[in-house]
Scaffold this motif. Sequence first.
Motif, PDB file in Angstrom:
ATOM      1  N   VAL A  25       0.859  -1.187   0.000  1.00  0.00           N
ATOM      2  CA  VAL A  25       0.000   0.000   0.000  1.00  0.00           C
ATOM      3  C   VAL A  25       0.898   1.240   0.000  1.00  0.00           C
ATOM      4  O   VAL A  25       1.906   1.276   0.721  1.00  0.00           O
ATOM      5  CB  VAL A  25      -0.932  -0.024   1.231  1.00  0.00           C
ATOM      6  N   PRO A  26       0.589   2.262  -0.810  1.00  0.00           N
ATOM      7  CA  PRO A  26       1.497   3.413  -0.940  1.00  0.00           C
ATOM      8  C   PRO A  26       1.952   4.014   0.386  1.00  0.00           C
ATOM      9  O   PRO A  26       3.136   4.333   0.554  1.00  0.00           O
ATOM     10  CB  PRO A  26       0.671   4.403  -1.762  1.00  0.00           C
ATOM     11  N   PHE A  27       1.041   4.196   1.352  1.00  0.00           N
ATOM     12  CA  PHE A  27       1.446   4.800   2.619  1.00  0.00           C
ATOM     13  C   PHE A  27       2.472   3.946   3.342  1.00  0.00           C
ATOM     14  O   PHE A  27       3.419   4.459   3.935  1.00  0.00           O
ATOM     15  CB  PHE A  27       0.235   5.027   3.523  1.00  0.00           C
ATOM     16  N   MET A  28       2.306   2.633   3.298  1.00  0.00           N
ATOM     17  CA  MET A  28       3.250   1.754   3.977  1.00  0.00           C
ATOM     18  C   MET A  28       4.602   1.752   3.278  1.00  0.00           C
ATOM     19  O   MET A  28       5.647   1.614   3.916  1.00  0.00           O
ATOM     20  CB  MET A  28       2.687   0.340   4.059  1.00  0.00           C
ATOM     21  N   ARG A  29       4.599   1.916   1.953  1.00  0.00           N
ATOM     22  CA  ARG A  29       5.853   1.952   1.200  1.00  0.00           C
ATOM     23  C   ARG A  29       6.570   3.289   1.329  1.00  0.00           C
ATOM     24  O   ARG A  29       7.796   3.347   1.432  1.00  0.00           O
ATOM     25  CB  ARG A  29       5.596   1.709  -0.297  1.00  0.00           C
ATOM     26  N   GLN A  30       5.808   4.372   1.296  1.00  0.00           N
ATOM     27  CA  GLN A  30       6.405   5.694   1.136  1.00  0.00           C
ATOM     28  C   GLN A  30       6.394   6.550   2.401  1.00  0.00           C
ATOM     29  O   GLN A  30       7.163   7.496   2.512  1.00  0.00           O
ATOM     30  CB  GLN A  30       5.661   6.443   0.024  1.00  0.00           C
ATOM     31  N   GLY A  31       5.510   6.252   3.339  1.00  0.00           N
ATOM     32  CA  GLY A  31       5.368   7.087   4.523  1.00  0.00           C
ATOM     33  C   GLY A  31       6.250   6.624   5.668  1.00  0.00           C
ATOM     34  O   GLY A  31       7.162   5.811   5.505  1.00  0.00           O
ATOM     35  N   VAL A  32       5.968   7.172   6.845  1.00  0.00           N
ATOM     36  CA  VAL A  32       6.652   6.774   8.080  1.00  0.00           C
ATOM     37  C   VAL A  32       5.556   6.330   9.044  1.00  0.00           C
ATOM     38  O   VAL A  32       5.141   7.078   9.931  1.00  0.00           O
ATOM     39  CB  VAL A  32       7.470   7.939   8.675  1.00  0.00           C
ATOM     40  N   PRO A  33       5.026   5.118   8.866  1.00  0.00           N
ATOM     41  CA  PRO A  33       3.840   4.721   9.626  1.00  0.00           C
ATOM     42  C   PRO A  33       4.056   4.608  11.130  1.00  0.00           C
ATOM     43  O   PRO A  33       3.147   4.859  11.913  1.00  0.00           O
ATOM     44  CB  PRO A  33       3.458   3.373   9.002  1.00  0.00           C
ATOM     45  N   GLY A  34       5.248   4.194  11.556  1.00  0.00           N
ATOM     46  CA  GLY A  34       5.503   4.101  12.994  1.00  0.00           C
ATOM     47  C   GLY A  34       4.777   2.972  13.694  1.00  0.00           C
ATOM     48  O   GLY A  34       4.591   3.018  14.914  1.00  0.00           O
ATOM     49  N   CYS A  35       4.385   1.941  12.966  1.00  0.00           N
ATOM     50  CA  CYS A  35       3.693   0.803  13.585  1.00  0.00           C
ATOM     51  C   CYS A  35       4.641   0.095  14.552  1.00  0.00           C
ATOM     52  O   CYS A  35       5.684  -0.403  14.149  1.00  0.00           O
ATOM     53  CB  CYS A  35       3.242  -0.189  12.521  1.00  0.00           C
ATOM     54  N   GLY A  36       4.300   0.052  15.823  1.00  0.00           N
ATOM     55  CA  GLY A  36       5.110  -0.665  16.797  1.00  0.00           C
ATOM     56  C   GLY A  36       6.283   0.107  17.353  1.00  0.00           C
ATOM     57  O   GLY A  36       6.749  -0.176  18.464  1.00  0.00           O
ATOM     58  N   VAL A  37       6.810   1.082  16.599  1.00  0.00           N
ATOM     59  CA  VAL A  37       7.930   1.920  17.053  1.00  0.00           C
ATOM     60  C   VAL A  37       7.754   3.321  16.489  1.00  0.00           C
ATOM     61  O   VAL A  37       7.672   3.494  15.271  1.00  0.00           O
ATOM     62  CB  VAL A  37       9.297   1.395  16.569  1.00  0.00           C
ATOM     63  N   PHE A  38       7.685   4.308  17.362  1.00  0.00           N
ATOM     64  CA  PHE A  38       7.781   5.686  16.900  1.00  0.00           C
ATOM     65  C   PHE A  38       8.576   6.484  17.923  1.00  0.00           C
ATOM     66  O   PHE A  38       8.606   6.144  19.109  1.00  0.00           O
ATOM     67  CB  PHE A  38       6.407   6.307  16.630  1.00  0.00           C
ATOM     68  N   ALA A  39       9.232   7.522  17.459  1.00  0.00           N
ATOM     69  CA  ALA A  39      10.137   8.272  18.322  1.00  0.00           C
ATOM     70  C   ALA A  39      10.072   9.752  17.981  1.00  0.00           C
ATOM     71  O   ALA A  39       9.667  10.136  16.884  1.00  0.00           O
ATOM     72  CB  ALA A  39      11.573   7.749  18.155  1.00  0.00           C
ATOM     73  N   MET A  40      10.500  10.565  18.925  1.00  0.00           N
ATOM     74  CA  MET A  40      10.525  12.016  18.696  1.00  0.00           C
ATOM     75  C   MET A  40      11.521  12.654  19.649  1.00  0.00           C
ATOM     76  O   MET A  40      11.925  12.053  20.652  1.00  0.00           O
ATOM     77  CB  MET A  40       9.129  12.615  18.912  1.00  0.00           C
ATOM     78  N   ASN A  41      11.903  13.873  19.313  1.00  0.00           N
ATOM     79  CA  ASN A  41      12.793  14.598  20.199  1.00  0.00           C
ATOM     80  C   ASN A  41      11.983  15.426  21.199  1.00  0.00           C
ATOM     81  O   ASN A  41      10.745  15.450  21.163  1.00  0.00           O
ATOM     82  CB  ASN A  41      13.778  15.454  19.412  1.00  0.00           C
ATOM     83  N   ALA A  42      12.687  16.128  22.087  1.00  0.00           N
ATOM     84  CA  ALA A  42      12.010  16.872  23.151  1.00  0.00           C
ATOM     85  C   ALA A  42      11.106  17.960  22.588  1.00  0.00           C
ATOM     86  O   ALA A  42       9.999  18.186  23.093  1.00  0.00           O
ATOM     87  CB  ALA A  42      13.044  17.465  24.099  1.00  0.00           C
ATOM     88  N   ALA A  43      11.565  18.653  21.542  1.00  0.00           N
ATOM     89  CA  ALA A  43      10.749  19.717  20.953  1.00  0.00           C
ATOM     90  C   ALA A  43       9.461  19.155  20.362  1.00  0.00           C
ATOM     91  O   ALA A  43       8.401  19.790  20.432  1.00  0.00           O
ATOM     92  CB  ALA A  43      11.547  20.451  19.880  1.00  0.00           C
ATOM     93  N   GLY A  44       9.525  17.963  19.787  1.00  0.00           N
ATOM     94  CA  GLY A  44       8.332  17.336  19.249  1.00  0.00           C
ATOM     95  C   GLY A  44       7.394  16.858  20.347  1.00  0.00           C
ATOM     96  O   GLY A  44       6.174  17.056  20.271  1.00  0.00           O
ATOM     97  N   ARG A  45       7.964  16.265  21.392  1.00  0.00           N
ATOM     98  CA  ARG A  45       7.116  15.758  22.483  1.00  0.00           C
ATOM     99  C   ARG A  45       6.421  16.890  23.226  1.00  0.00           C
ATOM    100  O   ARG A  45       5.351  16.696  23.823  1.00  0.00           O
ATOM    101  CB  ARG A  45       7.962  14.912  23.450  1.00  0.00           C
TER     102      ARG A  45
END
Length: 292
Positions: free
Chosen positions: A159-179
């Motif tokens: 599926v295009p989103f799974m191929r091209q995006g950053v789905p973050g299924c099971g693992v996602f991360a961010m820095n302090a400014a994002g959190r």
Amino acid sequence: MCGLMGTGMTIDRQTGPLAVSVILPANNEVALIGDCLLALLASDPVPGGVQVVVVANGCSDDTALVARAFAAQFTSREWELVVLDLAEGGKPGALNAGDAAATGRVRVYLDADVTVAPGLLAQLLQVLDVAQPRYASGTLVITAKGWVSRAYARIWRQVPFMRQGVPGCGVFAMNAAGRARWGDFPPIISDDTFARLQFAPVERVSVSAPYDWPIAEGLRALIKVRRRQDAGVDEIAHLYPDLPKNDDKAPFPVSEKLSLAIRDPLGFAIYTGVAIASKLTRHKAQGWSRSR
């Protein structure tokens, strides 16, 4: 029960905050938590060190006890292990408890059934160690055992989103400014979608290091999980109408669907059947569940 200490906490604290905090909610994950922690411990060196916060929540097994048994291995790496044992279950509450205990400037939210590759944590730190808000995940490897789930996965990973995006299924991360863009995780179904949509597509980064993420096994479980996922997206659109503007799901043209159907008719039939069944039974969607 979930360990021997009720609502206890085990901390093997090093000197000062570490660079990365991994927040790992776990509900009755005694069969999986060991492999998840071993994979983390096999990680490449991470500048500044790693803190892992296991949040056993509402367990009726020894998830917390098994996690605490890894304390010496974390000490040998000069990493920090925190094990929280919450009487109440629920993933949003577990995430919030993990956040409250975390000290790292980079936060990695990890499901207990995920196995990370050695390079993942270091690569996430590298792309997130910046001043501007940023979100990241690794390269998703969907795993399945049974033939129905394998067939479903063959189509889903294309599926295009799974191929091209950053789905973050099971693992996602961010820095302090994002959190800092939101406070507590709200009591919603889809925490990963909620977090991802806090960031514009240009703020989301995929790193090359892979991680294995198992999907539900069997047709009934696939429908249940897909129904929950779809209901979670609908819930966010209803409660947070400004967030879907950050979505970047690429179109899935009819010509591409037809090509997939020709190449893999069984996989396409199962994938389409699960999607239709989810749509027709959306009213049955409930809270967070992996449906293993």
